[in-house]
Design an enzyme around this catalytic site. Structure first.
Site, PDB file in Angstrom:
ATOM      1  N   SER A 104      42.264  44.230 -53.908  1.00 31.44           N
ATOM      2  CA  SER A 104      43.374  43.470 -55.026  1.00 31.44           C
ATOM      3  C   SER A 104      43.815  42.775 -54.255  1.00 31.44           C
ATOM      4  CB  SER A 104      43.695  44.082 -55.751  1.00 31.44           C
ATOM      5  OG  SER A 104      45.053  44.802 -55.287  1.00 31.44           O
ATOM      6  N   LYS A 105      44.291  41.430 -54.452  1.00 31.72           N
ATOM      7  CA  LYS A 105      44.697  40.562 -53.476  1.00 31.72           C
ATOM      8  C   LYS A 105      45.737  40.786 -52.909  1.00 31.72           C
ATOM      9  CE  LYS A 105      43.463  35.798 -54.378  1.00 31.72           C
ATOM     10  NZ  LYS A 105      43.097  36.218 -53.479  1.00 31.72           N
ATOM     11  N   ARG A 106      46.641  41.920 -53.480  1.00 35.41           N
ATOM     12  CA  ARG A 106      47.719  42.068 -52.742  1.00 35.41           C
ATOM     13  C   ARG A 106      47.589  43.764 -51.468  1.00 35.41           C
ATOM     14  NH1 ARG A 106      48.928  47.287 -53.787  1.00 35.41           N
ATOM     15  NH2 ARG A 106      47.669  48.323 -55.147  1.00 35.41           N
ATOM     16  N   HIS A 107      45.976  43.580 -51.303  1.00 37.37           N
ATOM     17  CA  HIS A 107      45.796  44.077 -49.940  1.00 37.37           C
ATOM     18  C   HIS A 107      45.215  42.546 -49.312  1.00 37.37           C
ATOM     19  CE1 HIS A 107      44.588  47.795 -52.563  1.00 37.37           C
ATOM     20  NE2 HIS A 107      44.799  47.905 -51.425  1.00 37.37           N
ATOM     21  N   GLY A 108      45.124  40.859 -49.562  1.00 39.62           N
ATOM     22  CA  GLY A 108      45.054  40.142 -48.071  1.00 39.62           C
ATOM     23  C   GLY A 108      43.944  39.379 -48.581  1.00 39.62           C
TER      24      GLY A 108
END
Ligand code: GLU
Length: 493
Positions: free
Chosen positions: A261-265
Site C-alpha cells: 500500500s501507499k505506506r510502503h512508498g
C-alpha cells in the site's frame, strides 16, 4: 490452445493504476504473447460515482510506457478503439442494451429479481447483522414478493435494482489454474446486485457479459477476486454459457508482509517512470512478482519472458515488492545500455533539473555518461550526479577543500601549484593530467588522497564524484582552470 487464447486486462478507472494492476496486465499480456493469442484492454467504468477523470489516460500511459501493447481496446481517451468486439469501454457498451437484456432474461427465467429496498433499510439491515456478528449479506426480503406486491412497489416509483438469486443450497466449485479446486457454500454468497437503479450494470454483470461476448478464454486477475468467482460461475450457469478458465495471481506484499500500500512508498506505476526506472527493468521486476522460471534466474528480457511464461509457474504465496531489488535491477539495466541510449534517456531528467542550464549540450553529455553509468541506479538520480558538469558556478566550501591532515595554507598552496601544472601541461586527457598531478603530491609532501581530494572539491564542488582525471578531462581545461582559481579565491577569502 495456440490460436484460442484471448485474455483481457479490465481495469476500473477509479484511480491511477498501481503496480498490482499492471502486474495483472503484464501476466495476461505475457500469456497472450506466449500463445500467439489476443490481449484485450477493456475499461470497466460502470461505477460512475467512483470515476477518476485522469485514470483512463493513466491506464493507457502505464501500459504504453511498459511496452504492453493491446490487440483490441480503446486507443485514446475519447473512445476510439480497435478490434471486432468493441466498444471496449463499458459505459459505451451500455447503449447496446446487452446488460439490461441479460438482466431481464435472468429475471424471466427465475435467476434474478427486482429489489426495492431503500438504502436506509439496507443500512439498518447491515447494522443489525454487525450487532449480531453475522457476515454482511442481503436478507433476501424482495426475493419472494408476490406479483401484487411487486406491482405496488413499481407503481409507487420505488428505486429498483436487479439482484441475482443465488441458489439457496449446494456448493459452487471451480478449478483455479493457480490454486486448484476452490469450493464455496452457496448459502454464504450474497444475492448481489446485477443492475443498479441508475440503469448501469454492476461489475459482476458487466464483467461476465463482456467476457462471454469478447470470447475471453482465460481470466487472469488478482487474488482479491477469488470470492467473486463462484458468483460469476453461477451467473455463467444461469445464462447457459461456458465460463472461461480462471487463474488468480498471488497478492503483492510490502517487505513487512502486509498488503502493498501507499505506506510502503510509491505504488503507482507512473511514479516509477517519473523516478527514472527503465520500463524494461520494471517489466522484468513485475514479472517476478508471483512468477519464476526457477529459483535462480532473475534477469529476463521481454523476449525471454514471453518465451518462458506459463501459468504453471505462477506461485500461490504472496510476492514481496522489494524496492532495493528493483533499484539493483534498474542499475543493471542502466549499465547494459549503449552510452547514446542512456544519454537520450537521461536527457529529459537533466532538463527538468533547476541546477542544469538549458539546452543541455548533447555531445558533452555523451562524454559524461560513461563516467556515471556504473553508479546510477535511476535516471532521476543522474541529474544530481552530473549537474556540476553543467553548472555555471559550483559551491566550493572552503572547509571541504581542506582535506584531513591539511591546513588552509596547505590547501591553498596545493591548488596554486596544481593550477600552474595544468596551465603548463599541453595534454588535457586523463592520462596526461594524472602524469602531471600525481608527482605533485610527493613534491608537496601530501598524500595523493589529500591532493586529489582538494582538487575534486575544487573542480566538482563535492567530495564524491566520478574518477578525478576523467572528470577533469571531460570538464575541459577552461572550466577546470576557472574553478580552481575560484577555489583559491574561496580559500583566500
Ligand atoms: N474491473 C476489475 C478491476 O478493476 C476487473 C477484475 C477482473 O479482472 O475481473 O480490477
Amino acid at each position: 490452445m495456440t490460436t484460442s487464447v484471448r485474455v483481457r486486462f479490465a481495469p476500473s478507472p477509479t484511480g491511477i493504476p498501481h503496480v498490482g494492476n499492471i502486474r495483472s496486465a503484464l501476466f495476461n499480456w505475457l500469456f497472450a504473447r506466449h500463445h500467439g493469442g489476443a490481449f484485450i484492454l477493456r475499461i470497466e467504468d460502470t461505477d460512475q460515482a467512483r470515476l477518476v477523470p485522469e485514470a483512463l489516460s493513466a491506464i493507457l500511459d502505464s501500459l504504453s510506457w511498459l511496452g504492453i501493447d493491446w490487440d483490441e481496446g480503446p486507443t485514446d481517451e475519447k473512445g476510439s478503439s480497435r478490434g471486432d468486439f468493441g466498444p471496449y469501454i463499458q459505459s459505451q457498451r451500455k447503449e447496446q442494451g446487452l446488460y439490461q437484456a441479460f438482466a431481464r432474461q435472468l429475471i424471466d427465467e427465475g435467476h434474478a429479481y427486482e429489489c426495492y429496498c431503500t438504502p436506509e433499510r439496507l443500512t439498518e439491515m447491515r447494522k443489525r447483522q454487525q450487532e449480531q456478528k453475522q457476515p454482511p449479506k442481503y436478507d433476501e426480503r424482495c426475493r419472494n414478493l408476490s406479483d401484487e406486491e411487486r406491482a405496488r412497489q413499481r407503481g409507487s416509483g420505488a428505486a429498483t435494482v436487479v439482484r441475482f438469486a443465488i441458489p439457496l443450497e449446494g456448493k459452487t466449485r471451480f478449478s483455479d489454474l493457480v490454486r486448484g479446486e476452490i469450493v464455496f457454500e452457496n448459502e454464504t454468497l450474497d444475492d448481489m446486485v446485477l443492475l443498479k437503479s441508475d440503469g448501469f450494470p454492476t461489475y459482476h454483470l458487466a464483467n461476465i457479459v463482456d467476457d462471454h461476448h469478447m470470447e475471453i478464454s482465460h481470466v487472469i486477475r488478482a487474488e482479491e477476486w477469488v470470492s467473486s468467482t463462484p458468483r460469476h460461475v453461477l451467473l455463467y450457469e444461469a445464462l447457459g454459457w461456458d465460463p472461461p478458465l480462471f487463474a488468480h495471481l498471488p497478492m503483492i506484499l510490502g517487505p513487512d508482509r502486509s498488503k502493498l500500500s501507499k505506506r510502503h512508498g510509491a505504488t503507482s506505476l507512473l511514479e516509477y517512470r517519473d523516478e527514472g526506472f527503465l520500463p524494461e527493468a520494471m517489466m522484468n521486476f513485475l514479472a517476478l512478482l508471483g512468477w519464476a522460471l526457477d529459483d535462480k534466474t532473475e534477469i529476463f528480457n521481454q523476449g525471454e519472458l514471453i518465451h518462458h511464461f506459463s501459468i504453471e509457474r505462477i506461485g500461490k504465496t504472496g510476492a514481496i515488492f522489494n524496492r532495493e531489488k528493483l533499484e539493483w535491477m534498474n542499475g543493471l539495466y542502466i549499465r547494459n545500455l549503449p552510452v547514446h541510449d542512456l544519454a537520450d534517456r537521461m536527457l529529459p531528467f537533466l532538463e527538468k533539473s533547476a541546477d542544469i542550464p538549458k539546452p543541455v549540450p548533447q555531445d558533452y553529455l555523451a562524454r559524461i555518461v560513461p563516467l556515471v553509468q556504473e553508479r546510477v541506479k535511476t535516471l532521476a538520480e543522474s541529474a544530481g550526479l552530473t549537474d556540476f558538469f553543467f553548472a555555471e558556478s559550483i559551491n566550493q566550501d572552503p572547509d571541504a577543500l581542506v582535506q584531513k591532515g591539511m591546513d588552509r595554507e596547505g590547501a591553498l598552496g596545493a591548488l596554486e601549484r596544481a593550477l600552474g601544472k595544468i596551465e603548463g601541461n599541453a595534454g588535457f586527457d586523463a592520462e596526461a593530467l594524472e602524469g602531471a598531478l600525481r608527482p605533485l603530491a610527493e613534491e608537496l609532501g601530501l598524500k595523493t588522497g589529500q591532493l586529489f581530494g582538494t582538487l575534486r572539491v575544487a573542480v566538482t564542488g563535492r567530495a564524491a564524484a566520478p574518477p578525478l582525471f576523467e572528470t577533469m578531462a571531460v570538464l575541459g581545461r577552461d572550466r577546470c582552470l576557472s574553478r580552481i582559481a575560484a577555489a583559491i579565491k574561496a580559500l583566500e577569502g
